[in-house]
Design a protein around this motif. Structure first.
Motif, PDB file in Angstrom:
ATOM      1  N   UNK A  83      36.803  44.648 -15.455  1.00  0.00           N
ATOM      2  CA  UNK A  83      35.665  45.749 -15.393  1.00  0.00           C
ATOM      3  C   UNK A  83      36.450  47.187 -15.550  1.00  0.00           C
ATOM      4  N   UNK A  84      37.553  47.109 -14.650  1.00  0.00           N
ATOM      5  CA  UNK A  84      38.294  48.522 -14.742  1.00  0.00           C
ATOM      6  C   UNK A  84      38.776  48.738 -15.946  1.00  0.00           C
ATOM      7  N   UNK A  85      38.954  47.946 -16.835  1.00  0.00           N
ATOM      8  CA  UNK A  85      39.523  48.120 -18.399  1.00  0.00           C
ATOM      9  C   UNK A  85      38.074  48.993 -18.927  1.00  0.00           C
ATOM     10  N   UNK A  86      37.066  49.024 -18.550  1.00  0.00           N
ATOM     11  CA  UNK A  86      35.844  49.518 -19.375  1.00  0.00           C
ATOM     12  C   UNK A  86      35.324  50.576 -18.505  1.00  0.00           C
ATOM     13  N   UNK A  87      35.941  50.892 -17.201  1.00  0.00           N
ATOM     14  CA  UNK A  87      35.261  51.822 -16.745  1.00  0.00           C
ATOM     15  C   UNK A  87      34.910  53.459 -17.011  1.00  0.00           C
ATOM     16  N   UNK A  88      35.704  53.720 -18.007  1.00  0.00           N
ATOM     17  CA  UNK A  88      35.568  55.058 -18.804  1.00  0.00           C
ATOM     18  C   UNK A  88      35.038  55.032 -20.202  1.00  0.00           C
ATOM     19  N   UNK A  89      34.294  53.929 -20.414  1.00  0.00           N
ATOM     20  CA  UNK A  89      33.426  53.660 -21.582  1.00  0.00           C
ATOM     21  C   UNK A  89      32.209  54.504 -21.819  1.00  0.00           C
ATOM     22  N   UNK A  90      31.705  55.325 -20.813  1.00  0.00           N
ATOM     23  CA  UNK A  90      30.632  55.751 -20.923  1.00  0.00           C
ATOM     24  C   UNK A  90      30.346  56.547 -22.225  1.00  0.00           C
ATOM     25  N   UNK A  91      29.395  56.525 -22.700  1.00  0.00           N
ATOM     26  CA  UNK A  91      29.046  57.360 -24.106  1.00  0.00           C
ATOM     27  C   UNK A  91      29.556  56.554 -25.184  1.00  0.00           C
ATOM     28  N   UNK A  92      30.217  55.426 -25.065  1.00  0.00           N
ATOM     29  CA  UNK A  92      30.685  54.800 -26.485  1.00  0.00           C
ATOM     30  C   UNK A  92      29.398  53.923 -26.794  1.00  0.00           C
ATOM     31  N   UNK A  93      29.454  54.054 -28.294  1.00  0.00           N
ATOM     32  CA  UNK A  93      28.383  53.252 -29.022  1.00  0.00           C
ATOM     33  C   UNK A  93      28.764  51.748 -28.632  1.00  0.00           C
ATOM     34  N   UNK A  94      30.067  51.412 -28.878  1.00  0.00           N
ATOM     35  CA  UNK A  94      30.571  49.907 -28.702  1.00  0.00           C
ATOM     36  C   UNK A  94      31.947  50.044 -27.969  1.00  0.00           C
ATOM     37  N   UNK A  95      31.928  48.849 -27.168  1.00  0.00           N
ATOM     38  CA  UNK A  95      33.087  48.611 -26.156  1.00  0.00           C
ATOM     39  C   UNK A  95      33.594  47.226 -26.540  1.00  0.00           C
ATOM     40  N   UNK A  96      34.699  47.243 -26.885  1.00  0.00           N
ATOM     41  CA  UNK A  96      35.296  46.177 -26.975  1.00  0.00           C
ATOM     42  C   UNK A  96      36.495  45.677 -26.440  1.00  0.00           C
ATOM     43  N   UNK A  97      37.105  44.560 -26.778  1.00  0.00           N
ATOM     44  CA  UNK A  97      38.327  43.933 -26.351  1.00  0.00           C
ATOM     45  C   UNK A  97      38.663  42.908 -27.349  1.00  0.00           C
ATOM     46  N   UNK A  98      40.116  42.652 -27.851  1.00  0.00           N
ATOM     47  CA  UNK A  98      40.494  41.759 -28.507  1.00  0.00           C
ATOM     48  C   UNK A  98      41.590  40.958 -27.941  1.00  0.00           C
ATOM     49  N   UNK A  99      41.253  39.618 -28.119  1.00  0.00           N
ATOM     50  CA  UNK A  99      42.049  38.440 -27.234  1.00  0.00           C
ATOM     51  C   UNK A  99      42.218  37.356 -28.271  1.00  0.00           C
ATOM     52  N   UNK A 100      43.108  37.284 -29.281  1.00  0.00           N
ATOM     53  CA  UNK A 100      42.961  36.021 -30.172  1.00  0.00           C
ATOM     54  C   UNK A 100      43.003  34.684 -29.615  1.00  0.00           C
ATOM     55  N   UNK A 101      43.716  34.541 -28.360  1.00  0.00           N
ATOM     56  CA  UNK A 101      43.584  33.101 -27.739  1.00  0.00           C
ATOM     57  C   UNK A 101      42.298  32.483 -27.517  1.00  0.00           C
TER      58      UNK A 101
END
Length: 109
Positions: free
Chosen positions: A68-86
């Protein structure tokens, strides 16, 4: 805030380039760490990985709080994501993602 999309994929399929393209977009917030591998991480009662080879796979994010801390400063973003091929190859990842992110889009590369 948690991701609204997750990118999974095969190794060497362009996920790193996609990560950087998305990170440059002003309306997209990407986790600061590519390949969190959060949904692939799990250990049994003896502390052994349920999935992955400790010589090959790294699991830098092992708790929901850290994720959750990885996305804590995502306020205002239209899309929020991460990439993990595994996640494409981990048998447990899809169920874990569905449990925590039931409305997130999954993009496979």
């Amino acid at each position: 805030m948690l991701p609204t999309f997750v990118v999974i994929g095969a190794p060497k399929a362009g996920t790193t380039a996609l990560y950087w393209y998305l990170a440059e977009h002003p309306q997209v917030h990407m986790s600061a760490l590519k390949e969190t591998n959060f949904f692939a991480y799990g250990v049994d009662d003896a502390g052994r990985l349920r999935y992955g080879d400790p010589q090959l796979h790294r699991f830098p994010v092992r708790s929901l709080d850290a994720y959750e801390r990885l996305f804590a400063d995502a306020d205002g973003a239209t899309a929020v994501g991460e990439i993990s091929p595994i996640y494409l190859e981990c048998p447990q990842a899809a169920g874990r993602m569905a449990g925590l992110l039931p409305d997130a889009q999954v993009i496979c590369v």
